[in-house]
Design a protein around this motif. Structure first.
Motif, PDB file in Angstrom:
ATOM      1  N   LYS A  17      46.491  52.715  32.163  1.00 48.71           N
ATOM      2  CA  LYS A  17      44.939  53.646  31.424  1.00 48.71           C
ATOM      3  C   LYS A  17      44.141  52.204  31.104  1.00 48.71           C
ATOM      4  O   LYS A  17      44.312  51.753  29.872  1.00 48.71           O
ATOM      5  CB  LYS A  17      45.856  54.614  30.164  1.00 48.71           C
ATOM      6  N   SER A  18      42.642  52.447  31.372  1.00 46.25           N
ATOM      7  CA  SER A  18      42.220  51.763  30.601  1.00 46.25           C
ATOM      8  C   SER A  18      40.698  52.140  30.305  1.00 46.25           C
ATOM      9  O   SER A  18      40.214  53.337  30.592  1.00 46.25           O
ATOM     10  CB  SER A  18      41.641  50.431  31.693  1.00 46.25           C
ATOM     11  N   ARG A  19      39.904  51.272  29.186  1.00 44.82           N
ATOM     12  CA  ARG A  19      38.730  52.004  28.333  1.00 44.82           C
ATOM     13  C   ARG A  19      37.937  50.891  28.838  1.00 44.82           C
ATOM     14  O   ARG A  19      38.003  49.349  27.951  1.00 44.82           O
ATOM     15  CB  ARG A  19      38.959  52.753  27.249  1.00 44.82           C
ATOM     16  N   LEU A  20      36.668  51.209  29.466  1.00 44.88           N
ATOM     17  CA  LEU A  20      35.900  49.724  29.575  1.00 44.88           C
ATOM     18  C   LEU A  20      34.371  50.558  29.420  1.00 44.88           C
ATOM     19  O   LEU A  20      34.020  51.344  28.776  1.00 44.88           O
ATOM     20  CB  LEU A  20      35.598  49.717  31.194  1.00 44.88           C
ATOM     21  N   ALA A  26      36.471  55.764  30.975  1.00 44.40           N
ATOM     22  CA  ALA A  26      37.916  55.770  31.712  1.00 44.40           C
ATOM     23  C   ALA A  26      38.551  55.641  33.227  1.00 44.40           C
ATOM     24  O   ALA A  26      38.232  56.570  34.011  1.00 44.40           O
ATOM     25  CB  ALA A  26      38.101  56.830  30.911  1.00 44.40           C
ATOM     26  N   VAL A  27      39.496  55.018  33.356  1.00 45.89           N
ATOM     27  CA  VAL A  27      39.993  54.289  34.692  1.00 45.89           C
ATOM     28  C   VAL A  27      41.179  53.997  34.632  1.00 45.89           C
ATOM     29  O   VAL A  27      42.282  53.550  33.719  1.00 45.89           O
ATOM     30  CB  VAL A  27      39.232  53.622  35.268  1.00 45.89           C
ATOM     31  N   ASP A  28      41.587  55.635  35.019  1.00 47.86           N
ATOM     32  CA  ASP A  28      43.509  55.586  34.986  1.00 47.86           C
ATOM     33  C   ASP A  28      44.104  55.919  35.937  1.00 47.86           C
ATOM     34  O   ASP A  28      43.643  56.460  37.185  1.00 47.86           O
ATOM     35  CB  ASP A  28      44.190  57.392  34.447  1.00 47.86           C
ATOM     36  N   LEU A  29      44.876  54.661  36.421  1.00 50.67           N
ATOM     37  CA  LEU A  29      45.810  54.055  37.885  1.00 50.67           C
ATOM     38  C   LEU A  29      47.319  54.009  37.965  1.00 50.67           C
ATOM     39  O   LEU A  29      48.061  54.083  37.243  1.00 50.67           O
ATOM     40  CB  LEU A  29      44.888  53.043  38.247  1.00 50.67           C
ATOM     41  N   ALA A  30      47.510  54.987  39.098  1.00 50.56           N
ATOM     42  CA  ALA A  30      48.678  54.894  38.985  1.00 50.56           C
ATOM     43  C   ALA A  30      49.835  54.963  40.563  1.00 50.56           C
ATOM     44  O   ALA A  30      48.789  55.428  41.052  1.00 50.56           O
ATOM     45  CB  ALA A  30      49.844  56.729  38.627  1.00 50.56           C
ATOM     46  N   SER A  71      38.983  59.321  36.613  1.00 55.49           N
ATOM     47  CA  SER A  71      37.433  58.162  35.977  1.00 55.49           C
ATOM     48  C   SER A  71      37.390  59.487  35.642  1.00 55.49           C
ATOM     49  O   SER A  71      36.604  60.320  35.950  1.00 55.49           O
ATOM     50  CB  SER A  71      37.137  57.485  36.567  1.00 55.49           C
ATOM     51  N   ALA A  72      36.437  58.826  34.203  1.00 59.11           N
ATOM     52  CA  ALA A  72      35.098  59.282  33.554  1.00 59.11           C
ATOM     53  C   ALA A  72      34.139  58.567  33.277  1.00 59.11           C
ATOM     54  O   ALA A  72      34.520  57.215  32.395  1.00 59.11           O
ATOM     55  CB  ALA A  72      36.026  60.418  32.918  1.00 59.11           C
ATOM     56  N   TYR A  73      33.105  58.458  33.250  1.00 58.62           N
ATOM     57  CA  TYR A  73      31.491  57.727  32.727  1.00 58.62           C
ATOM     58  C   TYR A  73      30.583  58.453  32.584  1.00 58.62           C
ATOM     59  O   TYR A  73      30.091  59.635  32.441  1.00 58.62           O
ATOM     60  CB  TYR A  73      31.455  57.258  33.841  1.00 58.62           C
ATOM     61  N   ASN A  74      30.336  58.299  30.895  1.00 56.24           N
ATOM     62  CA  ASN A  74      29.241  58.854  30.467  1.00 56.24           C
ATOM     63  C   ASN A  74      28.507  58.416  30.260  1.00 56.24           C
ATOM     64  O   ASN A  74      28.835  56.892  29.125  1.00 56.24           O
ATOM     65  CB  ASN A  74      30.310  59.131  28.545  1.00 56.24           C
ATOM     66  N   PRO A  75      27.316  58.197  31.011  1.00 58.14           N
ATOM     67  CA  PRO A  75      25.917  57.312  30.616  1.00 58.14           C
ATOM     68  C   PRO A  75      25.265  57.284  29.522  1.00 58.14           C
ATOM     69  O   PRO A  75      25.663  58.014  28.357  1.00 58.14           O
ATOM     70  CB  PRO A  75      25.140  58.108  31.861  1.00 58.14           C
ATOM     71  N   PRO A  76      24.708  56.236  29.121  1.00 56.61           N
ATOM     72  CA  PRO A  76      24.347  56.123  27.831  1.00 56.61           C
ATOM     73  C   PRO A  76      22.973  55.887  27.757  1.00 56.61           C
ATOM     74  O   PRO A  76      22.682  56.176  26.607  1.00 56.61           O
ATOM     75  CB  PRO A  76      24.305  53.987  27.500  1.00 56.61           C
TER      76      PRO A  76
END
Length: 267
Positions: A17-20, A26-30, A71-76
Motif C-alpha cells: 500500500k502506498s501514498r505518493l 494512492a496505489v495498492d497492489l497485490a 488506485s485513486a488520485y486527487n488532482p491539486p
C-alpha cells in the motif's frame, strides 16, 4: 448421485500500500497464487424433461493466480475531484478435471470420449482439464470519478461515474465458443443534490447506461429439438436427429434509471 467431496486450497498473497505525490495518489497492489484440489464447481445439468438440475462436481486440481491494482488520485488543481481505477489480471484454469458429464448431443469427435456405458455403448463423460474456471475473466476492473462541491446555502452537488469492464469468460462447462460471455463495459453515472448536514438528498442515477446485456446463470438443454422430436444421441459418432443442446441463460438487468429522495431528520 448428488454427493461431492471436500475442497482444499493452498496459497497466499503479497502486496503493498502506498501514498505518493504528497499523498494525493494512492496505489495498492497485490499478487496472489492459489492451488485447489477437489475444487467444488456448481453447474446446471439437464434433468427429467430437460429441466435444469443443480449439481456440484469436484475438479481434481485447479489454480488461480494474478494481480490486483487499486488506485485513486486527487488532482491539486481540482480539490473536489477524485479519479479511481481498479484493474485485475487473473489466470484461472482447471489443471485436472475429467469424467465431466457430456453435453447433450456431443459426439466422440467433440470430446465426449470417457466412461463408456456398457448398456448403451455410448460415452457419457468428457475431460475438461485446461479449461478456464467458470465466471473468471482474465481482465476486469473499473474506472471513474467522484466530484463534489458546494453550491450555496450549505448545499452540495455530487457527480459520480463508474465504468465496469471485463474480458470474455466461460459461463457453462464445455469447450464450445458460444459458452463464453463476450467482453463488455457497463457505464454508471449519478448526480445528487445534498442539503445542509446531509439532512436530505435528491439523486438521479443510471446503471448500465450503454445497455450492455450480459449473461447470468447458464445451463445447456435441448429444449428446441429434444422435447419435441426426441432422438438426441450423446457420446456417439453423430448427434442424432434432435441435434445438440442449446445454451439457455438468464440475463443481467440492462439499463436502469433511478430517482431517489432521502430524508435524515435526526442529522
Amino acid at each position: 448421485d448428488r454427493a461431492y467431496n471436500n475442497e482444499y486450497v493452498k496459497g497466499g498473497e503479497i502486496g503493498l500500500k502506498s501514498r505518493l505525490l504528497d499523498r494525493r495518489l494512492a496505489v495498492d497492489l497485490a499478487a496472489y497464487d492459489y492451488r485447489y484440489s477437489g475444487l467444488q464447481v456448481t453447474v446446471l445439468t439437464p434433468g427429467a424433461g430437460n429441466l435444469p438440475v443443480t449439481k456440484t462436481l469436484n475438479a481434481g486440481a485447479a489454480r488461480t493466480y494474478g494481480l490486483e491494482l487499486n488506485s485513486a488520485y486527487n488532482p491539486p488543481t481540482l480539490e473536489d475531484l477524485t479519479l479511481k481505477l481498479t484493474l485485475n489480471w487473473n489466470r484461472a484454469h482447471f489443471q485436472k478435471f475429467d469424467d465431466v458429464q457430456c453435453i447433450g448431443g456431443q459426439t466422440i469427435a467433440q470430446g465426449c470420449n470417457e466412461l463408456l456405458s456398457p448398456v448403451t455403448h455410448l460415452y457419457t463423460a468428457q475431460n475438461l482439464s485446461g479449461l478456464p474456471l467458470l465466471d473468471a475473466p482474465e481482465w476486469s476492473g473499473s474506472f471513474g470519478f467522484d466530484y463534489e462541491r458546494p453550491v450555496g446555502g450549505d448545499m452540495s452537488l455530487a457527480i459520480t461515474n463508474n465504468n465496469h469492464f471485463s474480458s470474455s469468460f466461460l459461463t457453462a462447462l464445455g469447450t464450445r465458443s458460444d459458452f463464453y460471455q463476450g467482453s463488455f463495459i457497463k457505464a454508471d453515472l449519478g448526480v445528487a443534490l445534498k442539503g445542509p448536514n446531509d439532512r436530505w438528498e435528491i439523486s438521479l442515477s443510471g446503471q448500465d447506461l450503454n445497455n450492455a446485456l450480459t449473461r447470468s446463470t447458464c445451463a445447456n438443454s435441448n429444449a428446441a429439438g429434444g422435447l419435441i422430436f426426441g432422438g438426441e444421441v450423446t457420446g456417439g459418432t453423430t448427434s442424432g436427429p434432435a441435434g445438440v443442446d442449446e445454451l439457455v441463460c438468464y440475463i443481467e438487468p440492462g439499463r436502469a434509471v433511478w430517482l431517489t429522495v432521502t430524508f435524515k431528520p435526526f442529522n
